[in-house]
Write a protein that holds these residues in place. Structure first.
Motif, PDB file in Angstrom:
ATOM      1  N   CYS A  38       0.852  -1.186   0.000  1.00 43.97           N
ATOM      2  CA  CYS A  38       0.000   0.000   0.000  1.00 43.97           C
ATOM      3  C   CYS A  38       0.892   1.242   0.000  1.00 43.97           C
ATOM      4  O   CYS A  38       2.054   1.198   0.404  1.00 43.97           O
ATOM      5  CB  CYS A  38      -0.900   0.003   1.231  1.00 43.97           C
ATOM      6  SG  CYS A  38      -2.128  -1.329   1.216  1.00 43.97           S
ATOM      7  N   GLN A  39       0.313   2.356  -0.418  1.00 46.06           N
ATOM      8  CA  GLN A  39       1.098   3.584  -0.580  1.00 46.06           C
ATOM      9  C   GLN A  39       1.787   4.027   0.701  1.00 46.06           C
ATOM     10  O   GLN A  39       2.887   4.560   0.660  1.00 46.06           O
ATOM     11  CB  GLN A  39       0.196   4.717  -1.082  1.00 46.06           C
ATOM     12  CG  GLN A  39      -0.300   4.513  -2.488  1.00 46.06           C
ATOM     13  CD  GLN A  39      -1.262   5.603  -2.912  1.00 46.06           C
ATOM     14  OE1 GLN A  39      -1.685   6.427  -2.100  1.00 46.06           O
ATOM     15  NE2 GLN A  39      -1.611   5.607  -4.183  1.00 46.06           N
ATOM     16  N   ASP A  40       1.163   3.834   1.834  1.00 48.06           N
ATOM     17  CA  ASP A  40       1.751   4.328   3.081  1.00 48.06           C
ATOM     18  C   ASP A  40       2.503   3.252   3.859  1.00 48.06           C
ATOM     19  O   ASP A  40       2.822   3.437   5.025  1.00 48.06           O
ATOM     20  CB  ASP A  40       0.671   4.952   3.960  1.00 48.06           C
ATOM     21  CG  ASP A  40      -0.397   3.960   4.390  1.00 48.06           C
ATOM     22  OD1 ASP A  40      -0.398   2.828   3.875  1.00 48.06           O
ATOM     23  OD2 ASP A  40      -1.231   4.317   5.229  1.00 48.06           O
ATOM     24  N   TYR A  41       2.796   2.115   3.218  1.00 48.27           N
ATOM     25  CA  TYR A  41       3.455   1.017   3.935  1.00 48.27           C
ATOM     26  C   TYR A  41       4.750   1.463   4.613  1.00 48.27           C
ATOM     27  O   TYR A  41       4.952   1.237   5.802  1.00 48.27           O
ATOM     28  CB  TYR A  41       3.741  -0.156   2.999  1.00 48.27           C
ATOM     29  CG  TYR A  41       4.589  -1.215   3.663  1.00 48.27           C
ATOM     30  CD1 TYR A  41       4.029  -2.106   4.573  1.00 48.27           C
ATOM     31  CD2 TYR A  41       5.960  -1.289   3.428  1.00 48.27           C
ATOM     32  CE1 TYR A  41       4.798  -3.053   5.218  1.00 48.27           C
ATOM     33  CE2 TYR A  41       6.736  -2.235   4.073  1.00 48.27           C
ATOM     34  CZ  TYR A  41       6.157  -3.113   4.965  1.00 48.27           C
ATOM     35  OH  TYR A  41       6.921  -4.038   5.618  1.00 48.27           O
ATOM     36  N   LEU A  42       5.660   2.081   3.867  1.00 48.29           N
ATOM     37  CA  LEU A  42       6.945   2.463   4.442  1.00 48.29           C
ATOM     38  C   LEU A  42       6.793   3.458   5.584  1.00 48.29           C
ATOM     39  O   LEU A  42       7.425   3.326   6.629  1.00 48.29           O
ATOM     40  CB  LEU A  42       7.874   3.036   3.373  1.00 48.29           C
ATOM     41  CG  LEU A  42       8.432   2.014   2.386  1.00 48.29           C
ATOM     42  CD1 LEU A  42       9.262   2.698   1.316  1.00 48.29           C
ATOM     43  CD2 LEU A  42       9.256   0.962   3.103  1.00 48.29           C
ATOM     44  N   ALA A  43       5.933   4.428   5.415  1.00 44.40           N
ATOM     45  CA  ALA A  43       5.760   5.441   6.454  1.00 44.40           C
ATOM     46  C   ALA A  43       5.120   4.874   7.709  1.00 44.40           C
ATOM     47  O   ALA A  43       5.503   5.211   8.828  1.00 44.40           O
ATOM     48  CB  ALA A  43       4.912   6.595   5.916  1.00 44.40           C
ATOM     49  N   VAL A  44       4.137   3.988   7.546  1.00 43.01           N
ATOM     50  CA  VAL A  44       3.388   3.485   8.697  1.00 43.01           C
ATOM     51  C   VAL A  44       4.028   2.244   9.299  1.00 43.01           C
ATOM     52  O   VAL A  44       4.234   2.167  10.511  1.00 43.01           O
ATOM     53  CB  VAL A  44       1.924   3.177   8.294  1.00 43.01           C
ATOM     54  CG1 VAL A  44       1.180   2.521   9.438  1.00 43.01           C
ATOM     55  CG2 VAL A  44       1.227   4.438   7.860  1.00 43.01           C
ATOM     56  N   CYS A  45       4.367   1.268   8.472  1.00 44.17           N
ATOM     57  CA  CYS A  45       4.813  -0.024   8.999  1.00 44.17           C
ATOM     58  C   CYS A  45       6.294  -0.071   9.327  1.00 44.17           C
ATOM     59  O   CYS A  45       6.679  -0.623  10.350  1.00 44.17           O
ATOM     60  CB  CYS A  45       4.479  -1.135   8.024  1.00 44.17           C
ATOM     61  SG  CYS A  45       2.688  -1.325   7.765  1.00 44.17           S
ATOM     62  N   ARG A  46       7.129   0.461   8.488  1.00 46.12           N
ATOM     63  CA  ARG A  46       8.557   0.372   8.765  1.00 46.12           C
ATOM     64  C   ARG A  46       8.946   1.225   9.970  1.00 46.12           C
ATOM     65  O   ARG A  46       9.897   0.932  10.653  1.00 46.12           O
ATOM     66  CB  ARG A  46       9.379   0.794   7.549  1.00 46.12           C
ATOM     67  CG  ARG A  46       9.281  -0.164   6.391  1.00 46.12           C
ATOM     68  CD  ARG A  46       9.746  -1.546   6.713  1.00 46.12           C
ATOM     69  NE  ARG A  46      11.177  -1.600   6.934  1.00 46.12           N
ATOM     70  CZ  ARG A  46      11.839  -2.701   7.227  1.00 46.12           C
ATOM     71  NH1 ARG A  46      11.213  -3.837   7.330  1.00 46.12           N
ATOM     72  NH2 ARG A  46      13.131  -2.679   7.413  1.00 46.12           N
ATOM     73  N   ARG A  47       8.208   2.266  10.238  1.00 46.48           N
ATOM     74  CA  ARG A  47       8.491   3.094  11.409  1.00 46.48           C
ATOM     75  C   ARG A  47       8.285   2.272  12.682  1.00 46.48           C
ATOM     76  O   ARG A  47       8.980   2.441  13.667  1.00 46.48           O
ATOM     77  CB  ARG A  47       7.581   4.317  11.423  1.00 46.48           C
ATOM     78  CG  ARG A  47       7.888   5.252  12.549  1.00 46.48           C
ATOM     79  CD  ARG A  47       7.119   6.553  12.474  1.00 46.48           C
ATOM     80  NE  ARG A  47       6.239   6.651  11.331  1.00 46.48           N
ATOM     81  CZ  ARG A  47       5.003   7.088  11.368  1.00 46.48           C
ATOM     82  NH1 ARG A  47       4.478   7.475  12.506  1.00 46.48           N
ATOM     83  NH2 ARG A  47       4.272   7.158  10.290  1.00 46.48           N
ATOM     84  N   ALA A  48       7.330   1.356  12.647  1.00 48.67           N
ATOM     85  CA  ALA A  48       7.028   0.533  13.815  1.00 48.67           C
ATOM     86  C   ALA A  48       7.876  -0.737  13.857  1.00 48.67           C
ATOM     87  O   ALA A  48       7.772  -1.513  14.793  1.00 48.67           O
ATOM     88  CB  ALA A  48       5.552   0.157  13.794  1.00 48.67           C
ATOM     89  N   ALA A  49       8.716  -0.947  12.840  1.00 49.75           N
ATOM     90  CA  ALA A  49       9.493  -2.178  12.761  1.00 49.75           C
ATOM     91  C   ALA A  49      10.514  -2.263  13.895  1.00 49.75           C
ATOM     92  O   ALA A  49      11.143  -1.286  14.263  1.00 49.75           O
ATOM     93  CB  ALA A  49      10.210  -2.260  11.418  1.00 49.75           C
ATOM     94  N   VAL A  50      10.637  -3.464  14.442  1.00 53.03           N
ATOM     95  CA  VAL A  50      11.635  -3.740  15.477  1.00 53.03           C
ATOM     96  C   VAL A  50      12.453  -4.929  14.998  1.00 53.03           C
ATOM     97  O   VAL A  50      11.909  -6.008  14.759  1.00 53.03           O
ATOM     98  CB  VAL A  50      10.952  -4.078  16.827  1.00 53.03           C
ATOM     99  CG1 VAL A  50      11.981  -4.487  17.866  1.00 53.03           C
ATOM    100  CG2 VAL A  50      10.125  -2.906  17.306  1.00 53.03           C
TER     101      VAL A  50
END
Length: 109
Positions: A38-50
């Protein structure tokens, strides 16, 4: 497509949102390989990545063979498991060869 509240680790076909032209876009970490994020994957999901974190290596075990060729092993533990598509864990076990040289080895015939 919008990934808010939908970030999933690994490959998860249930982790999607409606995207352009009614085609689903995905919010799982595998979408980066398949190119259907999805368009916001990097902004939303990778920010929360651990990313995974591991502890130190333990000691090497004794040689598996008292006489002749054998192996030794050591391991380490995961201290922080990966979440939300963070970096996976490195190897947790190692093996290496050894030569058993117990004092009784030369006396056996």
């Amino acid at each position: 497509g919008n990934c808010r509240q939908r970030c999933c680790p690994g490959r998860n076909n249930a982790c999607w949102a409606p995207g352009a032209r009614r085609a689903p876009c995905y919010c799982d970490s595998y979408c980066q390989r398949t190119g259907d994020c999805c368009q916001d994957y990097l902004a939303v999901c990778r920010r929360a990545a651990v990313g995974c974190a591991v502890g130190p290596w333990g000691p090497w075990s004794g040689c598996s063979s008292r006489c002749g060729v054998g192996s030794r092993a050591r391991s380490r533990q995961v201290t922080v498991p990966p979440r939300h598509g963070g970096d996976p864990c490195p190897d947790l076990k190692q093996r290496r060869g050894c030569l058993g040289q117990h004092p009784t080895c030369g006396t056996a015939q």
